[in-house]
Design a protein around this motif. Structure first.
Motif, PDB file in Angstrom:
ATOM      1  N   ASP A  39     -19.865   8.866  51.982  1.00 36.80           N
ATOM      2  CA  ASP A  39     -19.222   7.874  51.136  1.00 36.80           C
ATOM      3  C   ASP A  39     -18.606   8.541  49.915  1.00 36.80           C
ATOM      4  N   VAL A  40     -17.511   7.952  49.435  1.00 37.09           N
ATOM      5  CA  VAL A  40     -16.859   8.456  48.230  1.00 37.09           C
ATOM      6  C   VAL A  40     -17.469   7.746  47.022  1.00 37.09           C
ATOM      7  N   PRO A  88     -10.809  12.025  44.352  1.00 34.81           N
ATOM      8  CA  PRO A  88      -9.652  11.339  44.949  1.00 34.81           C
ATOM      9  C   PRO A  88      -9.498  11.713  46.427  1.00 34.81           C
ATOM     10  N   LEU A  89      -9.019  10.753  47.210  1.00 33.61           N
ATOM     11  CA  LEU A  89      -8.844  10.966  48.644  1.00 33.61           C
ATOM     12  C   LEU A  89      -7.446  11.444  48.993  1.00 33.61           C
ATOM     13  N   ASP A 227     -10.860   4.600  38.235  1.00 30.90           N
ATOM     14  CA  ASP A 227      -9.723   4.579  39.150  1.00 30.90           C
ATOM     15  C   ASP A 227     -10.195   4.376  40.592  1.00 30.90           C
ATOM     16  N   GLU A 228      -9.826   3.232  41.160  1.00 31.12           N
ATOM     17  CA  GLU A 228     -10.098   2.948  42.560  1.00 31.12           C
ATOM     18  C   GLU A 228      -8.840   3.055  43.421  1.00 31.12           C
ATOM     19  N   TYR A 229      -7.707   3.245  42.760  1.00 31.69           N
ATOM     20  CA  TYR A 229      -6.464   3.396  43.516  1.00 31.69           C
ATOM     21  C   TYR A 229      -6.507   4.660  44.374  1.00 31.69           C
ATOM     22  N   VAL A 230      -7.140   5.722  43.833  1.00 40.41           N
ATOM     23  CA  VAL A 230      -7.223   6.981  44.574  1.00 40.41           C
ATOM     24  C   VAL A 230      -8.222   6.905  45.720  1.00 40.41           C
ATOM     25  N   HIS A 231      -9.001   5.810  45.793  1.00 41.15           N
ATOM     26  CA  HIS A 231      -9.931   5.597  46.900  1.00 41.15           C
ATOM     27  C   HIS A 231      -9.369   4.634  47.938  1.00 41.15           C
ATOM     28  N   GLY A 232      -8.128   4.232  47.780  1.00 39.89           N
ATOM     29  CA  GLY A 232      -7.486   3.363  48.759  1.00 39.89           C
ATOM     30  C   GLY A 232      -7.492   1.894  48.419  1.00 39.89           C
ATOM     31  N   TYR A 233      -8.072   1.514  47.273  1.00 43.14           N
ATOM     32  CA  TYR A 233      -8.100   0.096  46.893  1.00 43.14           C
ATOM     33  C   TYR A 233      -6.811  -0.267  46.159  1.00 43.14           C
ATOM     34  N   ARG A 234      -6.246  -1.392  46.529  1.00 38.54           N
ATOM     35  CA  ARG A 234      -4.996  -1.847  45.939  1.00 38.54           C
ATOM     36  C   ARG A 234      -5.148  -3.293  45.470  1.00 38.54           C
TER      37      ARG A 234
END
Length: 391
Positions: A39-40, A88-89, A227-234
């Motif tokens: 998990d990230v 970040p992913l 920052d959750e944008y770098v985990h794929g959440y939009r």
């Protein structure tokens, strides 16, 4: 009209559905634990590698923390804001890196963790090391600062190491491997961690990690953006689905639907006889042979074949030997067909030299073949030859 499905199609459809359901159930059952281990550190994740416990702890402790689900180019340029970039992913774009530099220059702070997070930062002196992150280690402070005073020792599974002679202030190190550094940029500051262990659900309870985290974050008046944008959440549902494993499930469902449609249409569609190619064209052989010569780039071969054929029928008509010289052949032609045609001798000599010329141009080869065909038609060589052969 009711839909009639053949019994064989029904069995095939049911079998495919059962296999698909079993695959999904197996992936969920056997892959659940492995997914949590990998998990990230997302504030939404409750796995051991997630960071929901840390996020809720900060919220309940009165910190001004909120999730950031917008692109990095939209970061607010507010002095004193802390941005958490946890593993970040995705790699950053040029615009995102420039936006982070502006964010720092205006007085922002960045807490960056992970193996490749240095690609987001102004200084990229971190060296990824996957073997280091396989075990948790007790890491001691190496320099005096407010952070190291709060936590003289932390627990971390470092995934990278900072260059020893890079322009940054080392805070923690495991022997010679620097694992936590800080450096100023503009009016802001960057804190780089070699791993996100201190803020994960499993690592937060380790001795020194909570003190280390709170010292890095600052006081409760500091605005914090996780920052959750770098985990794929939009912010939008479509963007979130596009950056999550759900899109692969939807793709599998679409493939299953196409398979069902293809199976039904193949058995229920009109019966059509297969179209067979008619190979009766008299020019098919000529076109195939011409294409072969064109692709091979051997125009001289085509001239040689046409010249040998022309010479065979011409000597046969004149009644002379096939290996007669060009001068003698020219004399025989002059005596019988063309007493004043000097161009014919030039064509013969050009054909003799062209048949062994590897650099012969296609246009010149075509011209020579047309010249030979013109003489053969004028003297009716091929027609007469065919009649004689048939006779």
């Amino acid at each position: 009209m009711p839909l009639i499905i053949d019994p064989r199609d029904r069995k095939l459809l049911l079998g495919a559905t059962v296999v698909f359901v079993l695959l999904i159930a197996g992936a969920v059952f056997f892959g659940g634990n492995a997914g949590q281990k990998q998990d990230v550190p997302s504030s939404y994740s409750t796995g051991s590698g997630g960071a929901k416990a840390t996020y809720l702890l900060l919220v309940q402790s009165g910190y001004k923390v909120q999730r950031w689900e917008k692109p990095l180019v939209d970061l607010p340029k507010t002095a004193g804001t802390t941005l958490i970039l946890a593993d970040p992913l995705e790699a950053p774009t040029r615009e995102e890196r420039e936006s982070l530099k502006t964010f720092l220059s205006e007085g922002g702070r960045i807490i960056a963790t992970g193996m490749f997070v240095a690609t987001f930062l102004p200084e990229k002196d971190a060296i990824p090391d996957m073997l280091m992150g396989m075990t948790w280690k007790k890491i001691s402070a190496v320099s005096p600062s407010a952070i190291t005073r709060a936590a003289p020792e932390i627990t971390m599974a470092p995934q990278a190491r900072w260059e020893r002679y890079a322009a940054a202030y080392p805070l923690y190190a495991d022997k010679d491997e620097i694992t936590v550094v800080k450096y100023p940029y503009g009016r802001g500051e960057v804190l780089w961690w070699a791993g996100a262990t201190p803020l994960t659900n499993a690592g937060l309870k380790e001795p020194g990690n909570l003190e280390f985290l709170l010292a890095c974050v600052g006081d409760t008046n500091t605005p914090i953006l996780w920052d959750e944008y770098v985990h794929g959440y939009r912010e939008s549902l479509g963007s979130s689905v596009a950056h999550s494993p759900v899109k692969w499930l939807m793709l599998q469902l679409a493939l299953l639907g196409l398979a069902i449609i293809a199976t039904f249409s193949r058995r229920s569609g009109p019966v059509c006889a297969p179209v067979t190619d008619v190979r009766l064209s008299p020019l098919e052989f000529v076109q195939t042979l011409g294409g072969l010569y064109e692709n091979a780039g051997t125009a001289s071969v085509a001239v040689d074949i046409s010249y040998q054929r022309f010479r065979y029928w011409l000597t046969h008509r004149l009644g002379v030997a096939n290996n007669i010289s060009i001068n003698d052949l020219e004399g025989a032609v002059r005596d019988r067909f063309a007493p004043k045609d000097d161009h014919f001798a030039a064509v013969l000599r050009r054909c003799e030299s062209a048949k062994s010329d590897p650099y012969l141009q296609e246009s010149e080869a075509l011209h020579l073949v047309q010249e030979l065909d013109d003489y053969a038609s004028r003297w009716k060589l091929f027609q007469g030859g065919r009649k004689e052969k048939g006779a």
